[in-house]
Design a protein around this motif. Structure first.
Motif, PDB file in Angstrom:
ATOM      1  N   MET A   1       0.836  -1.185   0.000  1.00 26.94           N
ATOM      2  CA  MET A   1       0.000   0.000   0.000  1.00 26.94           C
ATOM      3  C   MET A   1       0.869   1.232   0.000  1.00 26.94           C
ATOM      4  O   MET A   1       1.906   1.257   0.614  1.00 26.94           O
ATOM      5  CB  MET A   1      -0.967  -0.103   1.174  1.00 26.94           C
ATOM      6  N   SER A   2       0.443   2.227  -0.683  1.00 24.36           N
ATOM      7  CA  SER A   2       1.188   3.472  -0.805  1.00 24.36           C
ATOM      8  C   SER A   2       0.841   4.405   0.355  1.00 24.36           C
ATOM      9  O   SER A   2      -0.308   4.452   0.801  1.00 24.36           O
ATOM     10  CB  SER A   2       0.813   4.134  -2.131  1.00 24.36           C
ATOM     11  N   ALA A   4       0.513   7.366   0.016  1.00 21.60           N
ATOM     12  CA  ALA A   4      -0.329   8.412  -0.562  1.00 21.60           C
ATOM     13  C   ALA A   4      -1.816   8.082  -0.446  1.00 21.60           C
ATOM     14  O   ALA A   4      -2.652   8.959  -0.621  1.00 21.60           O
ATOM     15  CB  ALA A   4       0.037   8.640  -2.024  1.00 21.60           C
ATOM     16  N   GLU A   5      -2.134   6.830  -0.164  1.00 23.44           N
ATOM     17  CA  GLU A   5      -3.535   6.442   0.015  1.00 23.44           C
ATOM     18  C   GLU A   5      -3.998   6.834   1.407  1.00 23.44           C
ATOM     19  O   GLU A   5      -3.246   6.691   2.372  1.00 23.44           O
ATOM     20  CB  GLU A   5      -3.699   4.935  -0.157  1.00 23.44           C
ATOM     21  N   PRO A   6      -5.229   7.313   1.535  1.00 23.52           N
ATOM     22  CA  PRO A   6      -5.720   7.708   2.861  1.00 23.52           C
ATOM     23  C   PRO A   6      -5.761   6.517   3.822  1.00 23.52           C
ATOM     24  O   PRO A   6      -6.124   5.410   3.448  1.00 23.52           O
ATOM     25  CB  PRO A   6      -7.132   8.223   2.589  1.00 23.52           C
ATOM     26  N   ARG A   7      -5.368   6.789   5.041  1.00 29.56           N
ATOM     27  CA  ARG A   7      -5.464   5.808   6.128  1.00 29.56           C
ATOM     28  C   ARG A   7      -6.621   6.232   7.016  1.00 29.56           C
ATOM     29  O   ARG A   7      -6.915   7.412   7.132  1.00 29.56           O
ATOM     30  CB  ARG A   7      -4.174   5.790   6.933  1.00 29.56           C
ATOM     31  N   ARG A   8      -7.262   5.249   7.611  1.00 29.95           N
ATOM     32  CA  ARG A   8      -8.361   5.579   8.510  1.00 29.95           C
ATOM     33  C   ARG A   8      -8.086   5.038   9.905  1.00 29.95           C
ATOM     34  O   ARG A   8      -7.487   3.967  10.053  1.00 29.95           O
ATOM     35  CB  ARG A   8      -9.682   5.034   7.991  1.00 29.95           C
ATOM     36  N   ASP A 102       3.679   0.434   8.038  1.00 28.93           N
ATOM     37  CA  ASP A 102       3.041   1.138   6.926  1.00 28.93           C
ATOM     38  C   ASP A 102       2.247   0.240   5.990  1.00 28.93           C
ATOM     39  O   ASP A 102       1.497   0.740   5.154  1.00 28.93           O
ATOM     40  CB  ASP A 102       4.056   1.969   6.150  1.00 28.93           C
ATOM     41  N   GLN A 105      -3.319  -0.263   6.647  1.00 26.96           N
ATOM     42  CA  GLN A 105      -4.016   0.922   6.146  1.00 26.96           C
ATOM     43  C   GLN A 105      -4.999   1.498   7.163  1.00 26.96           C
ATOM     44  O   GLN A 105      -5.072   2.699   7.351  1.00 26.96           O
ATOM     45  CB  GLN A 105      -4.768   0.607   4.851  1.00 26.96           C
ATOM     46  N   ASN A 106      -5.790   0.633   7.814  1.00 20.73           N
ATOM     47  CA  ASN A 106      -6.871   1.103   8.676  1.00 20.73           C
ATOM     48  C   ASN A 106      -6.761   0.481  10.063  1.00 20.73           C
ATOM     49  O   ASN A 106      -6.678  -0.742  10.194  1.00 20.73           O
ATOM     50  CB  ASN A 106      -8.221   0.743   8.058  1.00 20.73           C
ATOM     51  N   SER A 149      -9.379  10.311   9.053  1.00 22.57           N
ATOM     52  CA  SER A 149      -8.582   9.929   7.891  1.00 22.57           C
ATOM     53  C   SER A 149      -7.379  10.859   7.799  1.00 22.57           C
ATOM     54  O   SER A 149      -7.479  12.042   8.130  1.00 22.57           O
ATOM     55  CB  SER A 149      -9.434  10.054   6.625  1.00 22.57           C
ATOM     56  N   THR A 151      -3.390  11.209   5.381  1.00 22.75           N
ATOM     57  CA  THR A 151      -2.517  10.683   4.333  1.00 22.75           C
ATOM     58  C   THR A 151      -1.077  10.799   4.808  1.00 22.75           C
ATOM     59  O   THR A 151      -0.686  11.829   5.349  1.00 22.75           O
ATOM     60  CB  THR A 151      -2.712  11.469   3.024  1.00 22.75           C
TER      61      THR A 151
END
Length: 172
Positions: A1-2, A4-8, A102, A105-106, A149, A151
């Motif tokens: 996962m990048s 740059a993608e939103p994390r929650r 990293d 993501q969530n 959220s 980034t």
């Protein structure tokens, strides 16, 4: 996962606890707490977010809250029971979240007030819709959660970088 993608991040306060004559760390949920934990689990599942990791305080009431809430999820995230969440300040909770790998993501963090509410306030530099107004009006009662959220990498999580996406609390 990048990165740059939103994390929650879902910040979830344990459900209503009972007050038996036991050490605070060992307090179980009250009957209403058991119902509210399941309701909160349904609302979290309804967000459609696939949580990769749940960080849960080792206190009895948080572990019971999580056990009931996660039953409502379509998929159970990896769960880590973390002693440092109990009685943690917002800064200590940020430090804990900064340790998240990293590839996650969530994250769902199940903890206690005043730390959970303080963390939601500190992280949210902005908010969508009326989420902040609802959170400020209701406070952070038992079984409430805030969804945020941001980034960037988990190491970059710091005050003001997140957006408060949603807030939910059980009706009283």
């Amino acid at each position: 996962m990048s990165v740059a993608e939103p994390r929650r991040i879902a910040l979830f306060r344990h459900a209503k606890a009972d007050w038996p004559p036991v050490d605070d760390h060992e307090r179980p949920l009250a009957e209403r707490g058991r119902m509210d934990a399941a309701a909160a689990g349904r609302k979290l599942a309804d967000t459609g977010i696939a949580f990769d990791l749940a960080l849960c305080s080792t206190a009895t009431r948080t572990r019971e809250t999580w056990k009931l809430a996660v039953q409502e999820f379509p998929q159970r995230p990896k769960t880590v029971y973390e002693e440092r969440i109990y009685e943690a300040s917002p800064g200590e909770l940020i430090a804990l979240l900064n340790e998240t790998p990293d590839d996650v993501q969530n994250v769902l963090l199940i903890g206690h007030n005043p730390g959970i509410q303080g963390l939601a306030d500190v992280l949210a530099g902005s908010s969508e819709g009326d989420a902040r107004e609802r959170m400020n009006r209701r406070g952070f009662p038992a079984a409430a959660f805030a969804l945020l959220s941001f980034t960037g990498s988990w190491k970059s999580l710091e005050p003001g970088v997140a957006t408060l996406l949603d807030y939910w609390a059980p009706s009283e």
